[in-house]
Design a protein around this motif. Structure first.
Motif, mmCIF file in Angstrom:
data_model
loop_
_atom_site.group_PDB
_atom_site.id
_atom_site.type_symbol
_atom_site.label_atom_id
_atom_site.label_comp_id
_atom_site.label_asym_id
_atom_site.label_seq_id
_atom_site.Cartn_x
_atom_site.Cartn_y
_atom_site.Cartn_z
ATOM 1 N N THR A 169 0.838 -1.190 0.000
ATOM 2 C CA THR A 169 0.000 0.000 0.000
ATOM 3 C C THR A 169 0.878 1.247 0.000
ATOM 4 N N THR A 170 0.267 2.388 0.133
ATOM 5 C CA THR A 170 1.002 3.653 0.172
ATOM 6 C C THR A 170 1.001 4.212 1.593
ATOM 7 N N SER A 171 1.748 5.295 1.769
ATOM 8 C CA SER A 171 1.813 5.907 3.102
ATOM 9 C C SER A 171 0.459 6.465 3.536
ATOM 10 N N ASP A 172 -0.452 6.719 2.570
ATOM 11 C CA ASP A 172 -1.781 7.225 2.916
ATOM 12 C C ASP A 172 -2.599 6.211 3.708
ATOM 13 N N TYR A 173 -2.183 4.953 3.683
ATOM 14 C CA TYR A 173 -2.925 3.932 4.416
ATOM 15 C C TYR A 173 -2.972 4.257 5.911
ATOM 16 N N ALA A 174 -1.919 4.888 6.400
ATOM 17 C CA ALA A 174 -1.880 5.260 7.819
ATOM 18 C C ALA A 174 -2.978 6.255 8.172
ATOM 19 N N ARG A 175 -3.504 6.970 7.162
ATOM 20 C CA ARG A 175 -4.542 7.974 7.412
ATOM 21 C C ARG A 175 -5.937 7.353 7.496
ATOM 22 N N ILE A 176 -6.116 6.171 6.933
ATOM 23 C CA ILE A 176 -7.453 5.573 6.932
ATOM 24 C C ILE A 176 -7.568 4.420 7.925
ATOM 25 N N THR A 177 -6.458 3.899 8.437
ATOM 26 C CA THR A 177 -6.542 2.818 9.399
ATOM 27 C C THR A 177 -6.753 3.373 10.805
#
Length: 415
Positions: free
Chosen positions: A136-144
């Motif tokens: 995944t991308t680093s943006d995954y940390a924003r939705i988890t």
């Protein structure tokens, strides 16, 4: 009002004296109620436990996420139709994010591309198999919604550079690093060395549902390099969960435009949500509820018949006492309350005993099978006590009514 209060208190005192005088008979009479209350309480804890387990397992993924994928999560009937669909490309995510940026009032918030595989992970002599590996991308940390136990998630720079870094779940860390911190240590995935930069806090799993505990996440660029998955994957889209239906409809229209589908063409993608998993568990909960209601109803019916029978016996044994009290001026209401409260008291004691036994069994199950979360709530206690009291009223009213209608002259002559 004062007289009624006196009659109630006197009836409670008499009921307590009768239960103490006939302990074994009262205990055997209450056995059916005890079994019924245990059944209804365990049924409630199991149903609440299923809901809590699903919520716990899915909490780290967020309940405000829509999943754009090739396959639906349920209702797969025309298998070949889904099999022949085009894959979900990772570059759909930037197109969705461009739409979001151009439409600030959209219920869609953020799209994150994902690739997934099951793989084995090795660290020295330790090995774990079948680990859900996410690219995944680093943006995954924003939705988890999962918290980090230690370390951090990978950055956008590490993602763009395709660095061999990874974030691992609690169970993976515990299996590979049983007595030490995994941070900055090396693990091997597909014969490549990866540096552990973060460990996700324990989340728990239920009925085999995915959770962060048995996952590994790495940059999507790195994932595609080692797994050779091409453009196939999944897009996770964070939405405004207060506008879920609107978000799903908008995302469907957007995906149709991105995929170039004409008005007459069917969707060649699926939009899934966590509610689908909960719906699939409904038959399990309904089965538990039906079995529990059957056992509960049968046990309470048998218990009610037993209490009714014993109350009739008690009326016969104390017929002269009833005649004496009536001759001294006791009202029919007083006699009715006396025997009705006695039946209710036996049921109430049975309810308390049943709840205590159910709580003990819940504690034992929690120790033996900690992965199955049983929820013993205050609401179940109130429900159990209410059911036991209603059973006492139902079973004790007829004998109490018969006692209240006795003729005092006949009662005094009864042998």
């Amino acid at each position: 009002m004062r007289r009624l209060f006196y009659e109630l208190s006197e009836s409670i005192r008499i009921a307590a004296a009768q239960i103490r005088a006939n302990k074994l008979r009262s205990a055997l009479t209450a056995l059916g109620v005890i079994i019924g209350i245990v059944a209804v309480t365990l049924m409630g804890t199991a149903i609440k436990g299923i809901d809590a387990g699903v919520d716990r397992s899915m909490a780290g993924f967020g309940d405000d996420i829509l999943y754009v994928s090739k396959w639906p999560w349920s209702g797969v009937e025309d298998w070949w139709n889904y099999r022949n669909r085009k894959p979900i490309r990772h570059d759909y995510a930037p197109q969705i994010n461009a739409w979001i940026a151009a439409n600030p009032n959209s219920p869609l918030k953020l799209a994150v591309p994902n690739g997934e595989r099951f793989t084995s992970i090795i660290r020295g002599e330790y090995r774990v198999n079948g680990i859900y590996t996410l690219g995944t991308t680093s943006d995954y940390a924003r939705i988890t919604r999962s918290d980090m136990k230690e370390g951090r998630f990978f950055t956008d720079f590490e993602g763009q550079a395709g660095s061999n870094v990874c974030v691992i779940g609690f169970d993976v860390a515990d299996a590979l690093f049983p007595n030490e911190s995994p941070l900055d240590k090396t693990i091997r995935i597909r014969e490549q060395n990866f540096r552990v930069i973060g460990v996700v806090a324990r989340q728990g799993s239920f009925l085999g549902l995915f959770s962060w505990d048995s996952m590994v996440a790495m940059p999507l660029t790195t994932f595609r390099r080692y797994y050779r998955v091409g453009e196939g994957g999944e897009i996770r889209v964070q939405v405004d969960n207060t506008r879920m239906a609107e978000a799903k409809e908008e995302l469907q229209g957007l995906m149709r435009r991105i995929r170039g589908l004409g008005p007459e063409q069917r969707d060649d993608f699926s939009i899934n949500e966590q509610g689908t998993i909960r719906q699939q568990l409904d038959p399990i909960k309904n089965g538990i509820a039906m079995a529990g209601l059957f056992i509960t109803g049968l046990a309470l019916f048998v218990g009610a018949i037993g209490i009714m029978n014993i109350t009739y016996v008690s009326v016969k044994e104390r017929t002269k006492e009833i005649g004496t009290r009536k001759a001294l001026g006791a009202r029919r209401r007083t006699i009715l309350l006396q025997f009705l409260i006695e039946a209710v008291s036996i049921c109430f004691v049975g309810g308390v005993a049943g709840l205590s036994l159910a709580a003990a069994l819940t504690s034992v199950v929690s120790v033996v099978a900690p992965s199955f979360p049983l929820v013993f709530s205050t609401g179940l206690v109130v429900t159990g006590l209410t059911v036991s009291v209603l059973t006492g009223i139902f079973s004790g009213f007829a004998p109490a009514w018969a006692a209240s209608k006795l003729d005092p002259v006949v009662a005094l002559r009864y042998e």
